[in-house]
Design a protein around this motif. Structure first.
Motif, PDB file in Angstrom:
ATOM      1  N   PHE A 147       0.826  -1.206   0.000  1.00 61.10           N
ATOM      2  CA  PHE A 147       0.000   0.000   0.000  1.00 61.10           C
ATOM      3  C   PHE A 147       0.862   1.258   0.000  1.00 61.10           C
ATOM      4  N   TYR A 148       1.986   1.228   0.710  1.00 62.72           N
ATOM      5  CA  TYR A 148       2.870   2.393   0.685  1.00 62.72           C
ATOM      6  C   TYR A 148       3.388   2.641  -0.727  1.00 62.72           C
ATOM      7  N   ARG A 149       3.741   1.581  -1.425  1.00 64.20           N
ATOM      8  CA  ARG A 149       4.255   1.730  -2.783  1.00 64.20           C
ATOM      9  C   ARG A 149       3.231   2.399  -3.701  1.00 64.20           C
ATOM     10  N   LEU A 150       1.959   2.220  -3.409  1.00 64.59           N
ATOM     11  CA  LEU A 150       0.916   2.790  -4.252  1.00 64.59           C
ATOM     12  C   LEU A 150       0.682   4.275  -3.989  1.00 64.59           C
ATOM     13  N   THR A 151       1.151   4.782  -2.845  1.00 63.51           N
ATOM     14  CA  THR A 151       0.839   6.170  -2.507  1.00 63.51           C
ATOM     15  C   THR A 151       1.418   7.154  -3.514  1.00 63.51           C
ATOM     16  N   PHE A 174      -0.812   6.915   4.966  1.00 62.87           N
ATOM     17  CA  PHE A 174      -0.880   6.703   3.516  1.00 62.87           C
ATOM     18  C   PHE A 174      -1.954   7.591   2.883  1.00 62.87           C
ATOM     19  N   LEU A 175      -3.085   7.705   3.569  1.00 63.66           N
ATOM     20  CA  LEU A 175      -4.154   8.569   3.060  1.00 63.66           C
ATOM     21  C   LEU A 175      -3.692  10.024   2.999  1.00 63.66           C
ATOM     22  N   THR A 176      -2.927  10.448   4.004  1.00 62.65           N
ATOM     23  CA  THR A 176      -2.395  11.809   3.999  1.00 62.65           C
ATOM     24  C   THR A 176      -1.377  11.999   2.886  1.00 62.65           C
ATOM     25  N   PHE A 177      -0.534  10.997   2.669  1.00 61.20           N
ATOM     26  CA  PHE A 177       0.450  11.085   1.582  1.00 61.20           C
ATOM     27  C   PHE A 177      -0.238  11.328   0.240  1.00 61.20           C
ATOM     28  N   ILE A 178      -1.387  10.695   0.048  1.00 59.56           N
ATOM     29  CA  ILE A 178      -2.092  10.799  -1.229  1.00 59.56           C
ATOM     30  C   ILE A 178      -2.789  12.146  -1.369  1.00 59.56           C
ATOM     31  N   LEU A 179      -3.487  12.556  -0.313  1.00 58.54           N
ATOM     32  CA  LEU A 179      -4.309  13.760  -0.397  1.00 58.54           C
ATOM     33  C   LEU A 179      -3.548  15.046  -0.078  1.00 58.54           C
TER      34      LEU A 179
END
Length: 429
Positions: free
Chosen positions: A163-167, A270-275
């Motif tokens: 999941f981290y790789r997908l961020t 991870f959600l914060t990394f994306i948004l």
């Protein structure tokens, strides 16, 4: 012509002033003059992590349990009878808190007449019947898992890493590829401005630039050590803690609470990394005065390379988030604050070991905080947000119970039975 000449002269003057300003700013910045003392080959870090995992597999194995025999010894404490009673629907039902597992054991009489009755999972007020994988207990891969139950923990962390790789991919897609750099730079500058003039500015009496400048002026040897700490401690240290705690926690529910807390902290981050992609200080424009000391010292970790590494994920700092959670866990198990409230099977520690746990619990997060700021990889606010995420994750860690039906169906598809954890066995339980 005079007007054009005037405009050209003004532009040239401004350009010279800007150049002089940048030159002065650059000359005032401390220079990185130290030479790296040593450099690890790229293969060392993966080997260290694999060695930690293999050691954990071996030390937490079930002794006396044979992978090649379907008839397991029943002398001493029976593995199946003690931890996987056939009257229960699932070998993992004992991992849940008592109030939850009791409610899940409330089966209809007709279900109990079958050899392997379906599991009844209660999720968000609804009840789900899922397959009972106990019938697959003697399959070879189930026996491998039962011999080495730590394999399940390794599987959980592989999912986390995926999941981290997908961020990075998802964040670039959300912000339109090239637009993510500008957005992350604006967010990084916004963090600095918030620390300086926001309503929580009293929490940040020291600026990140001042911390790095102190190390750069006369303490670059210490900064070289911090560069190595940032690159080499994060992954091996966290993996080592998980391995140690799986073996040393008094009960598996205690271990699982910390593991779920770390996992939920990951997903919040991870959600914060994306948004909210955020540029670390080291990547800000030069006039902000930060230097990428880890790369100048050639101390980059193998885990910090590759196209799927998210370099614009400063907020929050998972380096500090992990360290904060580990530190709190060590303080809890120092027993200093709960001398009369030991867990079942827990051994009372001597004063030496209490002091040792307290020292580690305080110094490890402090070391990581200094490291991430001095190397210009994170802001102080990154650490504060990471700490808040850990607290929220601890309070809400049971949210992962909603995935129990999915796990049951996955195990059914794999024709495997979830192993009984070996955590707490060293206490004779």
């Amino acid at each position: 012509m005079p007007l054009a000449y005037h405009l050209l002269l003004r532009a040239a003057t401004n350009e010279n002033v800007t150049a002089d300003t940048e030159e002065n700013t650059t000359s005032n910045q401390p220079q990185w003059n130290s030479t790296p003392a040593w450099k690890l080959p790229g293969w060392v870090e993966p080997v260290v992590v694999v060695a930690i995992l293999l050691t954990a597999m071996y030390t937490t194995r079930y002794q006396g349990y044979s992978i090649f025999s379907k008839r397991q010894p029943t002398s001493k404490t029976s593995l199946i009878a003690s931890d996987d009673d056939n009257s229960r629907p699932s070998s993992s039902s004992h991992l849940l808190p008592e109030n939850i597992s009791d409610s899940e054991a409330d089966y209809d009489d007709e279900l109990l007449t079958t050899k392997n009755p379906p599991k009844k999972r209660r999720v968000c007020g609804s009840t789900f019947l899922t397959p009972n994988t106990a019938r697959f207990r003697n399959n070879w891969h189930s026996r491998v898992l039962q011999r080495f139950p730590f394999l399940i923990e390794m599987f959980y962390w592989v999912i986390n890493y995926a999941f981290y790789r997908l961020t990075a991919v998802l964040s670039q897609w959300l912000f339109g590829g090239s637009g993510i750099w500008q957005a992350s730079q604006e967010h990084g500058i916004a963090v600095l401005e918030f620390e300086e003039s926001g309503f929580l500015s009293f929490l940040f009496p020291v600026r990140e630039h001042n911390v790095q400048e102190w190390f750069m002026n006369g303490h670059q040897g210490w900064l070289s050590a911090l560069n190595k700490t940032y690159a080499l401690i994060h992954i091996p240290g966290t993996v080592g803690f998980i391995a140690w705690y799986y073996h040393s926690a008094p009960t598996h529910p205690t271990f699982a609470t910390i593991r779920r807390t770390l996992t939920l902290t990951n997903f919040l981050a991870f959600l914060t990394f994306i948004l909210y992609p955020c540029m670390p200080p080291r990547l800000l424009p030069p006039h902000y005065g930060f230097l990428d000391t880890v790369r100048h010292d050639d101390a980059t970790s193998v885990w910090m390379k590759g196209k799927f590494v998210n370099s614009l994920a400063a907020m929050p700092s998972m380096h500090f988030g992990y360290a904060f959670c580990i530190g709190l866990t060590l303080l809890y198990h120092s027993q200093v604050l709960r001398l009369q409230r030991l867990e079942r099977g827990e051994v009372r520690k001597s004063w030496f070991w209490r002091a040792w746990f307290v020292m580690l619990g305080l110094l490890y997060p402090a070391l990581i905080l200094v490291t991430i700021v001095a190397t210009a990889n994170h802001y102080f606010l990154d650490a504060l947000v990471a700490s808040a995420y850990v607290v929220v994750a601890f309070m809400a860690n049971r949210v992962f119970y909603v995935f129990l039906p999915l796990e049951d169906w996955l195990l059914w598809a794999l024709r495997a039975e979830k192993p009984v954890p070996s955590t707490g066995r060293r206490f004779g339980r």
